[in-house]
Design a protein around this motif. Structure first.
Motif, PDB file in Angstrom:
ATOM      1  N   ILE A 171       0.837  -1.209   0.000  1.00  0.00           N
ATOM      2  CA  ILE A 171       0.000   0.000   0.000  1.00  0.00           C
ATOM      3  C   ILE A 171       0.866   1.251   0.000  1.00  0.00           C
ATOM      4  O   ILE A 171       0.547   2.245  -0.671  1.00  0.00           O
ATOM      5  CB  ILE A 171      -0.957  -0.012   1.211  1.00  0.00           C
ATOM      6  CG1 ILE A 171      -1.849  -1.259   1.173  1.00  0.00           C
ATOM      7  CG2 ILE A 171      -1.825   1.247   1.223  1.00  0.00           C
ATOM      8  CD1 ILE A 171      -2.657  -1.493   2.441  1.00  0.00           C
ATOM      9  N   ASP A 172       1.986   1.223   0.725  1.00  0.00           N
ATOM     10  CA  ASP A 172       2.919   2.351   0.710  1.00  0.00           C
ATOM     11  C   ASP A 172       3.409   2.638  -0.708  1.00  0.00           C
ATOM     12  O   ASP A 172       3.581   3.802  -1.097  1.00  0.00           O
ATOM     13  CB  ASP A 172       4.125   2.065   1.609  1.00  0.00           C
ATOM     14  CG  ASP A 172       3.794   2.118   3.091  1.00  0.00           C
ATOM     15  OD1 ASP A 172       2.720   2.664   3.447  1.00  0.00           O
ATOM     16  OD2 ASP A 172       4.596   1.613   3.896  1.00  0.00           O
ATOM     17  N   CYS A 173       3.651   1.573  -1.482  1.00  0.00           N
ATOM     18  CA  CYS A 173       4.092   1.745  -2.871  1.00  0.00           C
ATOM     19  C   CYS A 173       3.018   2.429  -3.715  1.00  0.00           C
ATOM     20  O   CYS A 173       3.333   3.292  -4.554  1.00  0.00           O
ATOM     21  CB  CYS A 173       4.438   0.390  -3.488  1.00  0.00           C
ATOM     22  SG  CYS A 173       6.034  -0.271  -3.003  1.00  0.00           S
ATOM     23  N   ILE A 174       1.781   2.027  -3.515  1.00  0.00           N
ATOM     24  CA  ILE A 174       0.675   2.633  -4.275  1.00  0.00           C
ATOM     25  C   ILE A 174       0.599   4.131  -3.956  1.00  0.00           C
ATOM     26  O   ILE A 174       0.472   4.970  -4.865  1.00  0.00           O
ATOM     27  CB  ILE A 174      -0.657   1.941  -3.933  1.00  0.00           C
ATOM     28  CG1 ILE A 174      -0.619   0.464  -4.351  1.00  0.00           C
ATOM     29  CG2 ILE A 174      -1.834   2.651  -4.620  1.00  0.00           C
ATOM     30  CD1 ILE A 174      -1.776  -0.363  -3.801  1.00  0.00           C
ATOM     31  N   TYR A 175       0.697   4.467  -2.672  1.00  0.00           N
ATOM     32  CA  TYR A 175       0.642   5.873  -2.256  1.00  0.00           C
ATOM     33  C   TYR A 175       1.811   6.662  -2.847  1.00  0.00           C
ATOM     34  O   TYR A 175       1.628   7.782  -3.353  1.00  0.00           O
ATOM     35  CB  TYR A 175       0.649   5.955  -0.733  1.00  0.00           C
ATOM     36  CG  TYR A 175       0.713   7.371  -0.211  1.00  0.00           C
ATOM     37  CD1 TYR A 175      -0.434   8.154  -0.136  1.00  0.00           C
ATOM     38  CD2 TYR A 175       1.923   7.933   0.187  1.00  0.00           C
ATOM     39  CE1 TYR A 175      -0.380   9.466   0.322  1.00  0.00           C
ATOM     40  CE2 TYR A 175       1.991   9.232   0.647  1.00  0.00           C
ATOM     41  CZ  TYR A 175       0.844   9.993   0.718  1.00  0.00           C
ATOM     42  OH  TYR A 175       0.913  11.285   1.164  1.00  0.00           O
ATOM     43  N   LEU A 176       3.026   6.098  -2.786  1.00  0.00           N
ATOM     44  CA  LEU A 176       4.194   6.806  -3.319  1.00  0.00           C
ATOM     45  C   LEU A 176       4.090   6.983  -4.829  1.00  0.00           C
ATOM     46  O   LEU A 176       4.457   8.039  -5.364  1.00  0.00           O
ATOM     47  CB  LEU A 176       5.478   6.041  -2.962  1.00  0.00           C
ATOM     48  CG  LEU A 176       6.793   6.685  -3.418  1.00  0.00           C
ATOM     49  CD1 LEU A 176       6.961   8.086  -2.819  1.00  0.00           C
ATOM     50  CD2 LEU A 176       7.975   5.801  -3.043  1.00  0.00           C
ATOM     51  N   LEU A 177       3.567   5.982  -5.512  1.00  0.00           N
ATOM     52  CA  LEU A 177       3.380   6.103  -6.954  1.00  0.00           C
ATOM     53  C   LEU A 177       2.388   7.217  -7.268  1.00  0.00           C
ATOM     54  O   LEU A 177       2.601   8.008  -8.204  1.00  0.00           O
ATOM     55  CB  LEU A 177       2.891   4.771  -7.529  1.00  0.00           C
ATOM     56  CG  LEU A 177       2.618   4.749  -9.035  1.00  0.00           C
ATOM     57  CD1 LEU A 177       3.846   5.167  -9.833  1.00  0.00           C
ATOM     58  CD2 LEU A 177       2.145   3.358  -9.471  1.00  0.00           C
ATOM     59  N   ALA A 178       1.314   7.312  -6.500  1.00  0.00           N
ATOM     60  CA  ALA A 178       0.346   8.403  -6.693  1.00  0.00           C
ATOM     61  C   ALA A 178       1.022   9.759  -6.522  1.00  0.00           C
ATOM     62  O   ALA A 178       0.796  10.692  -7.314  1.00  0.00           O
ATOM     63  CB  ALA A 178      -0.808   8.256  -5.706  1.00  0.00           C
ATOM     64  N   ALA A 190      -3.075   9.585 -10.956  1.00  0.00           N
ATOM     65  CA  ALA A 190      -2.724   9.730  -9.539  1.00  0.00           C
ATOM     66  C   ALA A 190      -3.960   9.622  -8.662  1.00  0.00           C
ATOM     67  O   ALA A 190      -3.926   8.988  -7.594  1.00  0.00           O
ATOM     68  CB  ALA A 190      -2.031  11.072  -9.306  1.00  0.00           C
ATOM     69  N   GLU A 191      -5.057  10.219  -9.111  1.00  0.00           N
ATOM     70  CA  GLU A 191      -6.294  10.154  -8.330  1.00  0.00           C
ATOM     71  C   GLU A 191      -6.728   8.713  -8.102  1.00  0.00           C
ATOM     72  O   GLU A 191      -7.097   8.323  -6.986  1.00  0.00           O
ATOM     73  CB  GLU A 191      -7.410  10.914  -9.046  1.00  0.00           C
ATOM     74  CG  GLU A 191      -8.738  10.875  -8.296  1.00  0.00           C
ATOM     75  CD  GLU A 191      -9.895  11.466  -9.086  1.00  0.00           C
ATOM     76  OE1 GLU A 191     -11.057  11.194  -8.711  1.00  0.00           O
ATOM     77  OE2 GLU A 191      -9.644  12.187 -10.074  1.00  0.00           O
ATOM     78  N   ALA A 192      -6.665   7.921  -9.169  1.00  0.00           N
ATOM     79  CA  ALA A 192      -7.065   6.518  -9.051  1.00  0.00           C
ATOM     80  C   ALA A 192      -6.164   5.771  -8.068  1.00  0.00           C
ATOM     81  O   ALA A 192      -6.648   4.926  -7.288  1.00  0.00           O
ATOM     82  CB  ALA A 192      -7.016   5.847 -10.427  1.00  0.00           C
ATOM     83  N   MET A 193      -4.867   6.086  -8.086  1.00  0.00           N
ATOM     84  CA  MET A 193      -3.932   5.422  -7.167  1.00  0.00           C
ATOM     85  C   MET A 193      -4.194   5.852  -5.723  1.00  0.00           C
ATOM     86  O   MET A 193      -4.157   5.033  -4.797  1.00  0.00           O
ATOM     87  CB  MET A 193      -2.493   5.746  -7.562  1.00  0.00           C
ATOM     88  CG  MET A 193      -2.106   5.344  -8.984  1.00  0.00           C
ATOM     89  SD  MET A 193      -2.341   3.593  -9.360  1.00  0.00           S
ATOM     90  CE  MET A 193      -1.108   2.847  -8.321  1.00  0.00           C
ATOM     91  N   TYR A 194      -4.440   7.164  -5.529  1.00  0.00           N
ATOM     92  CA  TYR A 194      -4.766   7.650  -4.177  1.00  0.00           C
ATOM     93  C   TYR A 194      -6.027   6.967  -3.640  1.00  0.00           C
ATOM     94  O   TYR A 194      -6.091   6.577  -2.468  1.00  0.00           O
ATOM     95  CB  TYR A 194      -4.959   9.156  -4.182  1.00  0.00           C
ATOM     96  CG  TYR A 194      -3.695   9.972  -4.088  1.00  0.00           C
ATOM     97  CD1 TYR A 194      -2.765   9.757  -3.060  1.00  0.00           C
ATOM     98  CD2 TYR A 194      -3.424  10.983  -5.012  1.00  0.00           C
ATOM     99  CE1 TYR A 194      -1.605  10.518  -2.973  1.00  0.00           C
ATOM    100  CE2 TYR A 194      -2.268  11.742  -4.926  1.00  0.00           C
ATOM    101  CZ  TYR A 194      -1.363  11.512  -3.909  1.00  0.00           C
ATOM    102  OH  TYR A 194      -0.214  12.259  -3.817  1.00  0.00           O
ATOM    103  N   ARG A 195      -7.041   6.842  -4.517  1.00  0.00           N
ATOM    104  CA  ARG A 195      -8.289   6.195  -4.091  1.00  0.00           C
ATOM    105  C   ARG A 195      -8.045   4.730  -3.720  1.00  0.00           C
ATOM    106  O   ARG A 195      -8.601   4.221  -2.736  1.00  0.00           O
ATOM    107  CB  ARG A 195      -9.344   6.300  -5.195  1.00  0.00           C
ATOM    108  CG  ARG A 195      -9.900   7.699  -5.394  1.00  0.00           C
ATOM    109  CD  ARG A 195     -11.036   7.724  -6.399  1.00  0.00           C
ATOM    110  NE  ARG A 195     -11.530   9.077  -6.622  1.00  0.00           N
ATOM    111  CZ  ARG A 195     -12.374   9.699  -5.817  1.00  0.00           C
ATOM    112  NH1 ARG A 195     -12.845   9.078  -4.729  1.00  0.00           N
ATOM    113  NH2 ARG A 195     -12.787  10.924  -6.092  1.00  0.00           N
ATOM    114  N   GLN A 196      -7.202   4.062  -4.495  1.00  0.00           N
ATOM    115  CA  GLN A 196      -6.883   2.663  -4.208  1.00  0.00           C
ATOM    116  C   GLN A 196      -6.145   2.532  -2.871  1.00  0.00           C
ATOM    117  O   GLN A 196      -6.475   1.669  -2.052  1.00  0.00           O
ATOM    118  CB  GLN A 196      -6.019   2.085  -5.343  1.00  0.00           C
ATOM    119  CG  GLN A 196      -5.705   0.608  -5.184  1.00  0.00           C
ATOM    120  CD  GLN A 196      -4.806   0.085  -6.291  1.00  0.00           C
ATOM    121  OE1 GLN A 196      -4.431   0.815  -7.209  1.00  0.00           O
ATOM    122  NE2 GLN A 196      -4.442  -1.182  -6.201  1.00  0.00           N
ATOM    123  N   ALA A 197      -5.160   3.417  -2.656  1.00  0.00           N
ATOM    124  CA  ALA A 197      -4.403   3.390  -1.398  1.00  0.00           C
ATOM    125  C   ALA A 197      -5.316   3.682  -0.213  1.00  0.00           C
ATOM    126  O   ALA A 197      -5.219   3.025   0.842  1.00  0.00           O
ATOM    127  CB  ALA A 197      -3.261   4.404  -1.446  1.00  0.00           C
TER     128      ALA A 197
END
Length: 205
Positions: A171-178, A190-197
């Motif tokens: 999950i940390d990776c998803i947030y950092l990628l966003a 980025a929005e989609a990644m933030y929502r996923q995280a």
């Protein structure tokens, strides 16, 4: 013996989150081991390294840095440059520098640690993946987003496969990628990644 009792009591306290209580015990064990065993004995070097970790746990990064440097120099000399404990020292020193905002120096060291961990341990092991993630983090903090993105994506793919898609590190990776995508102006992705995280953190953490 008495020194080992002091040392392992300090480690026990550290694992309970009592680093401030452990610190003077680690210092006492180090002083005694240096005097009784000598500065290059593996137990003495372990005492230096564990004192450094104890200081990091208290956010005393500037105090930990010279301890890690000393441990690294000794481990290179005693164990060799490719020994797992030597590589760990490089990684923890890099992390310590990163936490002080010394991202360029940290980047150089983390690249070195990554190269060695891939060589010695392989790619799909947590320690190597941590190096990839921290290198991506360092580059992201330097606003070098184009270099950071493929590393973060690689860490995300590997963590998802090795640790699972809902593991905290994944999950940390998803947030950092966003965050990295936001820095490049790629807001919709980025929005989609933030929502996923966010969804994963709310469900898992």
């Amino acid at each position: 013996d008495t020194i080992d009792c002091i040392y392992f009591l300090a480690r026990c306290l550290t694992r309970q989150g009592k680093s401030s209580t452990a610190e003077p015990l680690f210092r006492q064990a180090l002083e005694l081991r240096q005097r009784v065993l000598g500065p290059e004995h593996p137990y003495t070097i372990s005492s230096i390294s564990n004192l450094a970790k104890c200081l990091v746990n208290q956010d005393k990064y500037s105090a930990a840095e010279p301890m890690y440097l000393q441990a690294l120099e000794l481990r290179r000399h005693v164990l060799g440059p490719e020994a797992p404990d030597t590589i760990d020292c490089i990684y923890y020193l890099a992390f310590c520098l990163h936490k002080q905002g010394k991202h360029l120096t940290a980047e150089t060291l983390i690249r070195q640690a990554l190269e060695l961990r891939q060589l010695v341990l392989g790619l799909e092991v947590p320690d190597t993946i941590d190096c990839i993630y921290v290198l991506g983090l360092c580059l992201n903090l330097q606003a070098n987003y184009s270099a950071a993105e493929p590393l973060i994506r690689q860490a995300l793919e590997l963590r998802g496969r090795v640790s699972g898609p809902e593991a905290p590190h994944t999950i940390d990776c998803i947030y950092l990628l966003a965050h990295c995508l936001t820095g490049q102006g790629n807001y919709s992705t980025a929005e989609a990644m933030y929502r996923q995280a966010l969804e994963l953190r709310q469900r898992v953490l």
